[in-house]
Write a protein that holds these residues in place. Structure first.
Motif, PDB file in Angstrom:
ATOM      1  N   GLU A  66     -12.138  10.785  -1.302  1.00  0.00           N
ATOM      2  CA  GLU A  66     -12.640  10.832   0.075  1.00  0.00           C
ATOM      3  C   GLU A  66     -12.249   9.541   0.779  1.00  0.00           C
ATOM      4  N   ILE A  67     -11.765   9.665   2.013  1.00  0.00           N
ATOM      5  CA  ILE A  67     -11.304   8.519   2.793  1.00  0.00           C
ATOM      6  C   ILE A  67     -11.939   8.580   4.175  1.00  0.00           C
ATOM      7  N   ILE A  68     -12.445   7.442   4.640  1.00  0.00           N
ATOM      8  CA  ILE A  68     -12.960   7.320   6.012  1.00  0.00           C
ATOM      9  C   ILE A  68     -12.263   6.130   6.658  1.00  0.00           C
ATOM     10  N   LEU A  69     -11.478   6.386   7.697  1.00  0.00           N
ATOM     11  CA  LEU A  69     -10.829   5.312   8.445  1.00  0.00           C
ATOM     12  C   LEU A  69     -11.886   4.640   9.311  1.00  0.00           C
ATOM     13  N   ARG A  70     -12.102   3.340   9.117  1.00  0.00           N
ATOM     14  CA  ARG A  70     -13.143   2.620   9.863  1.00  0.00           C
ATOM     15  C   ARG A  70     -12.569   1.847  11.047  1.00  0.00           C
ATOM     16  N   VAL A 101     -10.780   7.859  13.688  1.00  0.00           N
ATOM     17  CA  VAL A 101     -11.729   6.893  13.131  1.00  0.00           C
ATOM     18  C   VAL A 101     -13.049   7.597  12.830  1.00  0.00           C
ATOM     19  N   ASN A 102     -13.639   7.255  11.709  1.00  0.00           N
ATOM     20  CA  ASN A 102     -14.942   7.751  11.246  1.00  0.00           C
ATOM     21  C   ASN A 102     -14.946   9.228  10.842  1.00  0.00           C
ATOM     22  N   PRO A 108      -7.388  17.076  -1.659  1.00  0.00           N
ATOM     23  CA  PRO A 108      -7.828  18.130  -2.571  1.00  0.00           C
ATOM     24  C   PRO A 108      -7.221  18.083  -3.971  1.00  0.00           C
ATOM     25  N   ARG A 109      -5.989  17.603  -4.085  1.00  0.00           N
ATOM     26  CA  ARG A 109      -5.339  17.566  -5.397  1.00  0.00           C
ATOM     27  C   ARG A 109      -4.541  16.280  -5.556  1.00  0.00           C
ATOM     28  N   ASN A 110      -4.180  15.984  -6.773  1.00  0.00           N
ATOM     29  CA  ASN A 110      -3.390  14.796  -7.077  1.00  0.00           C
ATOM     30  C   ASN A 110      -1.912  15.128  -6.894  1.00  0.00           C
ATOM     31  N   ASP A 111      -1.480  15.196  -5.619  1.00  0.00           N
ATOM     32  CA  ASP A 111      -0.097  15.583  -5.332  1.00  0.00           C
ATOM     33  C   ASP A 111       0.510  14.776  -4.185  1.00  0.00           C
ATOM     34  N   ASP A 112       0.236  13.479  -4.189  1.00  0.00           N
ATOM     35  CA  ASP A 112       0.847  12.515  -3.258  1.00  0.00           C
ATOM     36  C   ASP A 112       0.405  12.659  -1.804  1.00  0.00           C
ATOM     37  N   ARG A 113      -0.807  13.136  -1.558  1.00  0.00           N
ATOM     38  CA  ARG A 113      -1.331  13.179  -0.190  1.00  0.00           C
ATOM     39  C   ARG A 113      -2.157  11.927   0.070  1.00  0.00           C
ATOM     40  N   GLY A 114      -2.215  11.527   1.335  1.00  0.00           N
ATOM     41  CA  GLY A 114      -2.989  10.347   1.689  1.00  0.00           C
ATOM     42  C   GLY A 114      -2.787   9.976   3.141  1.00  0.00           C
ATOM     43  N   ILE A 115      -2.758   8.656   3.405  1.00  0.00           N
ATOM     44  CA  ILE A 115      -2.576   8.162   4.766  1.00  0.00           C
ATOM     45  C   ILE A 115      -1.609   6.979   4.756  1.00  0.00           C
ATOM     46  N   THR A 116      -0.977   6.765   5.912  1.00  0.00           N
ATOM     47  CA  THR A 116      -0.115   5.600   6.137  1.00  0.00           C
ATOM     48  C   THR A 116      -0.755   4.759   7.232  1.00  0.00           C
ATOM     49  N   ALA A 117      -0.895   3.471   6.992  1.00  0.00           N
ATOM     50  CA  ALA A 117      -1.439   2.566   8.004  1.00  0.00           C
ATOM     51  C   ALA A 117      -0.358   2.262   9.025  1.00  0.00           C
ATOM     52  N   THR A 118      -0.615   2.585  10.300  1.00  0.00           N
ATOM     53  CA  THR A 118       0.348   2.239  11.351  1.00  0.00           C
ATOM     54  C   THR A 118       0.024   0.872  11.953  1.00  0.00           C
ATOM     55  N   THR A 119      -1.211   0.414  11.777  1.00  0.00           N
ATOM     56  CA  THR A 119      -1.633  -0.946  12.108  1.00  0.00           C
ATOM     57  C   THR A 119      -2.420  -1.433  10.892  1.00  0.00           C
ATOM     58  N   ASP A 120      -2.897  -2.657  10.922  1.00  0.00           N
ATOM     59  CA  ASP A 120      -3.803  -3.105   9.860  1.00  0.00           C
ATOM     60  C   ASP A 120      -5.072  -2.267   9.962  1.00  0.00           C
ATOM     61  N   ILE A 121      -5.552  -1.763   8.830  1.00  0.00           N
ATOM     62  CA  ILE A 121      -6.706  -0.873   8.845  1.00  0.00           C
ATOM     63  C   ILE A 121      -7.725  -1.261   7.777  1.00  0.00           C
ATOM     64  N   TRP A 122      -8.933  -0.781   7.984  1.00  0.00           N
ATOM     65  CA  TRP A 122      -9.998  -0.801   6.981  1.00  0.00           C
ATOM     66  C   TRP A 122     -10.418   0.640   6.742  1.00  0.00           C
ATOM     67  N   VAL A 123     -10.563   0.991   5.476  1.00  0.00           N
ATOM     68  CA  VAL A 123     -11.056   2.316   5.122  1.00  0.00           C
ATOM     69  C   VAL A 123     -12.189   2.178   4.115  1.00  0.00           C
ATOM     70  N   MET A 124     -13.030   3.188   4.092  1.00  0.00           N
ATOM     71  CA  MET A 124     -14.022   3.346   3.035  1.00  0.00           C
ATOM     72  C   MET A 124     -13.468   4.450   2.149  1.00  0.00           C
ATOM     73  N   ILE A 125     -13.485   4.228   0.844  1.00  0.00           N
ATOM     74  CA  ILE A 125     -12.877   5.208  -0.056  1.00  0.00           C
ATOM     75  C   ILE A 125     -13.760   5.441  -1.273  1.00  0.00           C
ATOM     76  N   ARG A 126     -13.769   6.687  -1.707  1.00  0.00           N
ATOM     77  CA  ARG A 126     -14.471   7.050  -2.946  1.00  0.00           C
ATOM     78  C   ARG A 126     -13.532   7.940  -3.742  1.00  0.00           C
ATOM     79  N   GLY A 127     -13.231   7.536  -4.959  1.00  0.00           N
ATOM     80  CA  GLY A 127     -12.311   8.279  -5.809  1.00  0.00           C
ATOM     81  C   GLY A 127     -11.154   7.413  -6.247  1.00  0.00           C
ATOM     82  N   THR A 128     -10.181   8.046  -6.873  1.00  0.00           N
ATOM     83  CA  THR A 128      -9.021   7.317  -7.370  1.00  0.00           C
ATOM     84  C   THR A 128      -7.935   7.273  -6.296  1.00  0.00           C
TER      85      THR A 128
END
Length: 132
Positions: A66-70, A101-102, A108-128
């Motif tokens: 789980e990812i939350i862009l702060r 944001v927020n 859903p699966r371990n298949d190279d999904r995620g996010i790219t930071a376009t600026t400096d970012i802070w995220v809250m994350i739970r999981g691997t």
């Protein structure tokens, strides 16, 4: 006749009560059916960790992450067929889609999904996850 029906009903109720009590007694704390867990295990399953990324870095989540862009701006990374689930908006974010944001995102699966930071970012994350 009525007395035998009452006796039968009482007997059935006693049996049902006795069986339920016997089943409840087998769930002892620490047993296989009721395991004891450590505080660190519970914390790892329920707590979000804050992390920062610099512009251009990628955060790739594992299954169930789980990812939350702060703060800052980021775009989604899909796997070529499906995107990252934006649970807040109820949408599927494909590569290049702006992450709000927020919003709560789910990988859903371990298949190279995620996010790219376009600026400096802070995220809250739970999981691997991995950072590239």
């Amino acid at each position: 006749m009525k007395k035998s029906i009452i006796i039968s009903i009482v007997t059935i109720l006693v049996l049902v009560f006795g069986i339920s009590m016997a089943m409840a007694a087998t769930d002892q704390p620490g047993s296989e059916s009721d395991p004891v867990v450590t505080k660190s295990y519970v914390d790892s399953r329920t707590s979000y960790s804050p992390i920062s990324l610099t512009a251009g870095q990628k955060l790739i989540g594992g299954e169930g992450t789980e990812i939350i862009l702060r703060s800052g701006e980021a775009t989604a990374i899909d796997n070529g067929a499906n995107g990252v689930s934006d649970l807040t908006a109820g949408t599927d974010l494909t590569t290049g889609s702006q992450v709000a944001v927020n919003h709560l995102l789910l990988v859903p699966r371990n298949d190279d999904r995620g996010i790219t930071a376009t600026t400096d970012i802070w995220v809250m994350i739970r999981g691997t996850y991995t950072i590239q």
